[in-house]
Each structure stands twice: as structure tokens, then as C-alpha cells.
Design a protein around this motif. Structure first.
Motif, short mmCIF file in Angstrom:
data_model
loop_
_atom_site.label_atom_id
_atom_site.label_comp_id
_atom_site.label_asym_id
_atom_site.label_seq_id
_atom_site.Cartn_x
_atom_site.Cartn_y
_atom_site.Cartn_z
N ASP A 80 0.85 -1.20 0.00
CA ASP A 80 0.00 0.00 0.00
C ASP A 80 0.88 1.24 0.00
OD1 ASP A 80 0.99 0.28 2.63
OD2 ASP A 80 -0.63 -0.96 3.38
N GLY A 82 1.98 2.96 2.18
CA GLY A 82 3.00 2.98 3.22
C GLY A 82 4.37 2.54 2.71
N PHE A 83 4.40 2.08 1.44
CA PHE A 83 5.68 1.66 0.87
C PHE A 83 6.28 2.77 0.01
CE2 PHE A 83 6.12 -3.06 1.39
CZ PHE A 83 5.14 -3.16 2.37
N LEU A 84 5.57 3.88 -0.11
CA LEU A 84 6.06 4.97 -0.94
C LEU A 84 6.57 6.11 -0.07
CD1 LEU A 84 3.19 5.13 -3.58
CD2 LEU A 84 5.44 4.10 -3.84
N ILE A 85 7.64 6.74 -0.49
CA ILE A 85 8.14 7.92 0.21
C ILE A 85 7.57 9.11 -0.55
CG2 ILE A 85 10.17 9.15 1.03
CD1 ILE A 85 11.69 6.55 0.91
N TYR A 93 12.78 8.23 -5.96
CA TYR A 93 12.38 7.03 -5.23
C TYR A 93 13.01 5.79 -5.85
CZ TYR A 93 9.24 3.54 -3.20
OH TYR A 93 8.72 2.45 -2.55
N LEU B 269 18.03 11.65 1.67
CA LEU B 269 16.61 11.42 1.97
C LEU B 269 16.16 12.29 3.14
CD1 LEU B 269 14.15 9.64 1.26
CD2 LEU B 269 14.89 8.07 3.04
N SER B 334 7.10 7.94 9.53
CA SER B 334 6.02 7.00 9.81
C SER B 334 5.22 6.61 8.59
CB SER B 334 5.10 7.57 10.89
OG SER B 334 4.63 8.83 10.51
N THR B 335 5.10 7.54 7.61
CA THR B 335 4.24 7.20 6.47
C THR B 335 4.87 6.15 5.57
OG1 THR B 335 5.12 9.09 5.29
CG2 THR B 335 2.99 9.38 6.36
N TYR B 336 6.17 5.96 5.66
CA TYR B 336 6.77 4.91 4.85
C TYR B 336 7.62 3.94 5.68
CZ TYR B 336 10.67 8.26 4.73
OH TYR B 336 11.66 9.15 5.07
N PHE B 337 7.22 3.77 6.91
CA PHE B 337 7.96 2.90 7.80
C PHE B 337 7.95 1.45 7.30
CE2 PHE B 337 8.88 1.01 12.07
CZ PHE B 337 10.04 1.72 12.31
N ASP B 338 6.80 1.01 6.75
CA ASP B 338 6.71 -0.35 6.20
C ASP B 338 7.74 -0.57 5.11
OD1 ASP B 338 4.76 -1.15 7.86
OD2 ASP B 338 3.12 -1.05 6.42
N TYR B 339 7.94 0.46 4.32
CA TYR B 339 8.92 0.37 3.25
C TYR B 339 10.32 0.14 3.82
CZ TYR B 339 12.11 2.12 -0.37
OH TYR B 339 13.13 2.27 -1.26
N LEU B 340 10.64 0.90 4.86
CA LEU B 340 11.96 0.75 5.47
C LEU B 340 12.14 -0.65 6.04
CD1 LEU B 340 12.30 4.19 7.28
CD2 LEU B 340 13.37 3.48 5.16
N ARG B 408 1.69 8.32 14.31
CA ARG B 408 1.88 8.66 12.92
C ARG B 408 1.90 10.16 12.77
NH1 ARG B 408 0.41 6.08 7.94
NH2 ARG B 408 0.04 7.60 6.30
#
Lengths: 232, 494
Positions: A80, A82-85, A93, B269, B334-340, B408
Motif C-alpha cells: 500500500d 506505506g511503501f512509498l516515500i 524514489y 533522503l 512513519s508514512t513509509y515505515f513499512d517500506y523501510l 503517525r
């Protein structure tokens, strides 16, 4: 490739996922369908070690996912936003993700060239931050980023959502091509029975956290799925 | 229709995350609001005495009038910076068969009720009752008060208009603020006297109560300015909130960074995160406050023989911005914590980047504040000791504590006084850490002497730096332990 054993996840005492056993062999494209709240995303989050299982474990390529870093190197995923910066441009990106995955500038460019049809000129070179892109274009960025660095496991949660019809077909073709060219294990969920039947070798129906049907894809798979979800 | 809007606004206020978030945060904010109101009330009650004290040989009415221009200018500026735009989130209504002008008038008129419009009354009302009425009678009192109130409202609408027009560019506020300062300076040296103009104008309001129609006309004008603007711009794509600015190449694209490998990528970043989000930018604009506030204490002889207190000041001078950064080091992402979490990132490297950035911030603050040495060499010694303590000890502690911050943060919503995602508990927890060097100082000053105490504080920091790998390991384990809870909470959009 993916082994699930005794997996259980509860929220506030309610079991949202309960899979006693599931094996996804290497190279299989595994589809997951189910109505809202069936536990699809929960399952994917467990596969990616984003939430803690209450019981049981998931193994990816022989190692337990929870607490391990090893699987990250060969797993590409997009669940979702949440995987995007979102304050980066798509180019930045991709640069960042590529860098993390150990790709050179040339590799990244080569990867993106493969997606030029998929992006349909709406993603690269638009001088826009990801947060200002439409949902569909954000989705494209996420999917393209998940495929960076040739992962051997790909996890996509409802990848067809919010894509336009042409892009849906392009994505379908792309996934099928990928399947035939390299040995990639795919975990894909979707609300679109058509797409899932066309892309996946095997489809599981999830209902209230349990796998209630496990079908190898054949000619009649779509009919089976449709009859299952048919509303009286 | 208006009735529906009111209930919707009311519900959105009641159900906004702010209330459910954290009782402690609300208590702290409430406390500060109460203090402010109390101060204003005291100022109001003693306004006649204060004016007499300020200029014993002049009529308080004249003195009051002479500062009014400055008051309204500052007020306008403060509103521009801090007042949130009154919005009914209009998107859900635009497609409904509601007259556009109804929406626009509602959104505009709603800001009459802004708290900022009523705080000045705490001073104005007592002033009118105690000074104007006894001297000039009730009619003048009423008309004068009404004029002031209308001007306050006028300011309200001017500020919202500017803010809507310019979507809160802090640069413009800084320029305007500078001009006000300049005017005050010029006034002080009697080059241009805005205060004379101000005095003249406001004395006219006393002399001719009828002049109340002027502020009324002004108010009507500024109100209509807002209405016009909104009417023209009440299309989704043109609302400032949704208008996306084009991506621009910025400072953060420094090519050099990419040569530093992954560490460089991460620092890049971080830079982009800070420069491209409203929320983080507004924190950056607070930088001068952290650096300049030493001016409140150093020139004052009262504090000179209280080095314990100056230690506290020193900790904040080089540590304040660092605290802002580290306290929510993970919350900002927090908005891309899952990505990290799903990326193949070397956690140690990731944490080290955070620490490096924190130390760079602290070092920068330290270097910029070296000129405070003008107030005495001891101040430099104190600041060196506290700077070392900050980078070598506090930095690790704050990053460790940051794993407890699980809210968040929505970075796209900016401006000061945005407490979304801020937990008071987190602040209270780090406060003792800020007091630690003060205690160390007091103890070792008592046992040994002043300079030995400062040495020990500085050496603590150096020792911390030596043990960096150990601390990074501890924080890494803590992060691994906490990550599920953090990720789960970061996913919750408020």
C-alpha cells in the motif's frame, strides 16, 4: 519457497488469520482472493514480517521470516501507500530503492526502460512528487519499485486496483512474461477474479482468516471462483 | 443549510484525533493557553497603572493610541504565522446542489469565532472601562471599543486573505516581520514616527465617535476580499490545500552526496524530508529561536552567578534543534515505515545516519552561537561542555527514546502549533535527561570547582562518543524489539 506452519493472528481476541499449513513452491504464482476483512493483507504483512504472529511461523527460502533480514534481499513487495516515500519524485524514489538493492545507475535506468509502456508517460519526467500523483500512478511506482533488482519472491497486494484498463492488461502481461522467463515466486491478491485466474497457477480463497478453497488453475477456475462468490 | 455545516464542523472538531489522542498533551496545551489568558487579564487589569508608569507625563489615551499601529501590525503577522485557516473541508460539498456562495460565506464567517479574536478583549475591555469611560464618557467608550473590535476582526480577515493568497509562505512573513522591526527601530531613533501617526489616528477615534464607520467599512472590505477570493477559487484543483507544487531540484540534490554511498543516500533522503514537507519546514523556521534565545539570559546579570541555569540554557542552545530531530526520528518517517522495514537496509547504518545528522545539527548550532563568548568566556566553556554532552550522550539517549514514540505524523500539514503526532509523554520523559548535566554541575561544583565540573560534563560526552558502536547496538536491538508496535501504530491514520 514459502512455508506456513500453524500460523495464527488475533486482534482483540478475534482470530483474523488461521492457516495450519500452506506451501508455495518455488516458481509458483500464488493468488489470494477473498472479501474485505478476509485476512489477505494480514497474511502478506506476516510474510513480510511487518506484524508479529501470535502463533506459528512463516519460512521464506528456508529461513524463518520473523526477526530475520535475509529474506529482504530477494523479496520485492508493494502492499500500500506505506511503501512509498511521498515527498520524493518517482525518479528519486527509484534511485533510492535501486541504491538499497545494490543496483548501479545504469541498472536502474535499464529497469525503468522496461516499464516505459507501463508508465504510459505519466510517471517519469513529470517533475511531480509522488504525493501529487494520482492513485493509479502511485500504484505504478510501487509495483515498478517492487520489481527492482530481480527479486525471486514478489508480494503484491491488490496490484490491479486503481489502474486503468490498459495498464491492468499490461500488468497482467508483464507478470505472465516474468513467470515464463524467470523462476519467480509470486504472491498476489486481488478482488478481480478474472485477473487472478489469468495470472496465477493456483488460487486460494480466504474467508474469515481461513483458506476454504485451494485450486490449481484450470480452464474452469474462473467459473468455480465466480460460483463461490456469487450472491444469492 | 448553515445548520448542517455547523453540526458538521462541530462534529469534526469533537471527533478530531486531537481530543482522543493524548490527555497529557491536551493538559499541557491547556495549561499554556491558561497562562497566556492569565497574563493578558493581568495586563488588562493593570493597564492604567502600566500606561502611567510608562509615560507619567502623558495622557494614557495618547500612549495607548501610539502603540496601536504596532499592535495591529504584530497581530497581523502573528495571525499570518500561527492562525489556522478556517476551513470546512469543502470537497465533500462541492458536488452537492448547494449554492457556492453559501459555502463561501460560511467558511469565511466561521473565522469570526477564532480564539485570537477574543484574547485582545481581555486587555481592551478593562482599558475602556478604566480609562476611556471615566475620562470621555460612555458613548465614546462604546464607539472606541467597537472600533478596536472591528479592527481586530479586520486583521483576522486580512490575515486569512494573505494566508490563502500566499498559502503561508514563511519567507513573506519573515520579510514583513523584518519590516516591522525596522519601523520600530526607525521610530526609536526618531527617523520616521509611525507612533505619531498611530497616536493621531486613534485620538481621532476618541474625538469623533462617528469614525467607527471607518473600521466597519474596512472590515466589510476585508471580509468581501475573502469571499471574492474563495468564490473564484472554490474549485478543487485550485484550493491551496490540494494544489501540488511542481517538484523542483533543491539543495538536497547535491551530487556529492551520492558519492558517499548508502550513507549519502540516506542523508539525502533526510534533507529532502526536511525541505519538502510543510511540517518539517515550519520546524526549521524555529531555528533562530533556539539559537537566539541565549540573548534573553546572557546579558542579564541575574543569571551570571547562576551557572547551573546557564548549563540548562547551553544544553538547549546546541541541543534544542537536535531534540526536535531525534525525538521523532522515526515518527517523521512513519508514512513509509513499512517500506523501510521490508527494504534491505543495514539497520546500524540507518541509525548511524540519524546520529550523524543529529550531531551535524548540534555542531552547527554550537558554531553559530560561539559569538556568545562576548558575554564572557565562561559562557563559551559552558557551551563547549554542554555541546559535547549533547552529541556524546543525549543524542544516543534521545534516539533510544524515539522508539517509544508511536504516533503517525502527517508531514504535509504544517504550521506551528501543530501537535498532531506529538505525544507529551515523550517530551516529559526526556526532560530529566536535560536536567542531568545541571545536577552533575551542581554536585561536582560543590565537591571540586566550577571548571572541574564543566570538564566532567564534557568528558562524559567524549566517553559516549568512544562507545558509539555499543550504543548503536543497544538502539538497534531496541528498534528490532519495538518495530512491530511502531509499525502498527504508524499505519493508523488519524
Amino acid at each position: 519457497m514459502i512455508h506456513v506452519k500453524d500460523l495464527k493472528k488475533q486482534y482483540n481476541g478475534i482470530t483474523v488469520l488461521n492457516i495450519p499449513e500452506l506451501n508455495v513452491p518455488e516458481g509458483q504464482s500464488f493468488g489470494l482472493v477473498g472479501n474485505n476483512g478476509a485476512g489477505k493483507t494480514t497474511f502478506f504483512r506476516l510474510v513480510l514480517d511487518l506484524i508479529r504472529a501470535d502463533k506459528g511461523e512463516i519460512q521464506s527460502a528456508g529461513t524463518v521470516v520473523a526477526g530475520s533480514e535475509a529474506w529482504k534481499a530477494n523479496t520485492g513487495s508493494y502492499l500500500d501507500k506505506g511503501f512509498l516515500i511521498d515527498f520524493l519524485t518517482p525518479e528519486e524514489y527509484f534511485d533510492f530503492t535501486g541504491h538499497i538493492r545494490g543496483l548501479s545507475k545504469g541498472d536502474i535506468q535499464e529497469h525503468l526502460n522496461l516499464f516505459s509502456d507501463f508508465f504510459a508517460g505519466e510517471v517519469i519526467g513529470r517533475k511531480k512528487y509522488i504525493r501529487d500523483l494520482s492513485m493509479g500512478n502511485q500504484q505504478k511506482v510501487g509495483i515498478a519499485s517492487a520489481l527492482m533488482g530481480k527479486p525471486s519472491i514478489l508480494v503484491l497486494d491488490e496490484p490491479f486496483n486503481s489502474l486503468d484498463p490498459s495498464t491492468q492488461i499490461r500488468l497482467k502481461n508483464m507478470l505472465n512474461k516474468l513467470k515464463s522467463q524467470v523462476k519467480i515466486t509470486m504472491l498476489i491478491s486481488s478482488h478481480d477474479l478474472n485477473h487472478i485466474a489469468e495470472v496465477c497457477d493456483r488460487v486460494c480463497i480466504l474467508e474469515k482468516g481461513k483458506i476454504v478453497h485451494d485450486i490449481e488453475t484450470r480452464e474452469d477456475t474462473l467459473a468455480v471462483l465466480e460460483s463461490y462468490f456469487a450472491v444469492q | 443549510m448553515i445548520r448542517w455545516f455547523i453540526t458538521h464542523s462541530w462534529k469534526s472538531a469533537l471527533r478530531s484525533g486531537v481530543w482522543q489522542k493524548n490527555l497529557l498533551t491536551n493538559i499541557v496545551i491547556g495549561f499554556f493557553a491558561l497562562i497566556l489568558i492569565l497574563y493578558m487579564l493581568i495586563l488588562g487589569i493593570f493597564i492604567d497603572k502600566i500606561l502611567e508608569e510608562l509615560a507619567p507625563d502623558r495622557n494614557p489615551l495618547n500612549v495607548f493610541g501610539s502603540v496601536m499601529f504596532y499592535y495591529f501590525l504584530t497581530d497581523l503577522l502573528m495571525r499570518y504565522m500561527f492562525q489556522s485557516l478556517s476551513t470546512l473541508a469543502v470537497e465533500p460539498y462541492l458536488h452537492l446542489p448547494i449554492r457556492r456562495s453559501t459555502l463561501v460565506h460560511y467558511v469565511t464567517a466561521k473565522s469570526f469565532l477564532h480564539l485570537f479574536n477574543f484574547i485582545p478583549l481581555l486587555v481592551f475591555v478593562p482599558f475602556i472601562l478604566k480609562v476611556v469611560v471615566p475620562e470621555q464618557g460612555a458613548i465614546v467608550g462604546i464607539s472606541y471599543g467597537l472600533s478596536l473590535l472591528l479592527l481586530v476582526f479586520n486583521n483576522n480577515f486580512l490575515a486569512t486573505y494573505f494566508k490563502r493568497q500566499l498559502t503561508g509562505q514563511a519567507r513573506i512573513a519573515a520579510i514583513a516581520g523584518g519590516s516591522v522591526l525596522l519601523l520600530i527601530t526607525l521610530d526609536y531613533f526618531k527617523l520616521i514616527s509611525l507612533s505619531t501617526v498611530s497616536e493621531w489616528t486613534f485620538m481621532k477615534f476618541i474625538a469623533y465617535p462617528v469614525l467607527v464607520v471607518l473600521p466597519l467599512a474596512l472590515l466589510f472590505f476585508s471580509y468581501m476580499l475573502n469571499v471574492r477570493y474563495l468564490q473564484k477559487n472554490a474549485y478543487l484543483e485550485e484550493m491551496p490545500e490540494t494544489r501540488g507544487k511542481g517538484a523542483t531540484e533543491t539543495l538536497s540534490d547535491i551530487r556529492y552526496l551520492s558519492k558517499l554511498g548508502l550513507t549519502g543516500s540516506f542523508i539525502g533522503l533526510e534533507l529532502k524530508l526536511w525541505l519538502r514537507n510543510k511540517r518539517t519546514k515550519s520546524i526549521l523556521y524555529m531555528f533562530p529561536i533556539f539559537v537566539l534565545y541565549g540573548l534573553f539570559f546572557y546579558p542579564n546579570p541575574v543569571y551570571n552567578d547562576k551557572p547551573g541555569f546557564l548549563i540548562f540554557v547551553g544544553i538547549f542552545i546546541s541541543g534544542g534543534m537536535m531534540l526536535n530531530y531525534l525525538n521523532y526520528a522515526f515518527g517523521y518517517e512513519s508514512t513509509y515505515f513499512d517500506y523501510l522495514l521490508t527494504s534491505r537496509i543495514d539497520l546500524k547504518q540507518y541509525l548511524r545516519v540519524k546520529l550523524i545528522v543529529a550531531m551535524l545539527i548540534s555542531t552547527f548550532c554550537f558554531i553559530v552561537t560561539i559569538p556568545y563568548v562576548l558575554f564572557g568566556v565562561d559562557i563559551l566553556y559552558i557551551n563547549i561542555a554542554t555541546y559535547l554532552f549533547n552529541i556524546g550522550f543525549l543524542s544516543f539517549l534521545l534516539l533510544f527514546m524515539a522508539t517509544y514514540n508511536k504516533k503517525r505524523m502527517d508531514l504535509s500539514k504544517g504550521a506551528a502549533f501543530n501537535y498532531q503526532g506529538v505525544g507529551a509523554a515523550n517530551w516529559l520523559a526526556v526532560l530529566p535527561a536535560f536536567l542531568l548535566p545541571v545536577i552533575m554541575y551542581l554536585v561536582f561544583n560543590f565537591l571540586l570547582n566550577k571548571y572541574a565540573a564543566l570538564m566532567i560534563i564534557g568528558l562524559t560526552g567524549i566517553a559516549g562518543l568512544v562507545f558509539t558502536p555499543f550504543f548503536v547496538k543497544v538502539i538497534q536491538e531496541q528498534l528490532l524489539e519495538k518495530r512491530y508496535v511502531m509499525a502498527e501504530n504508524f499505519r493508523k491514520e488519524s
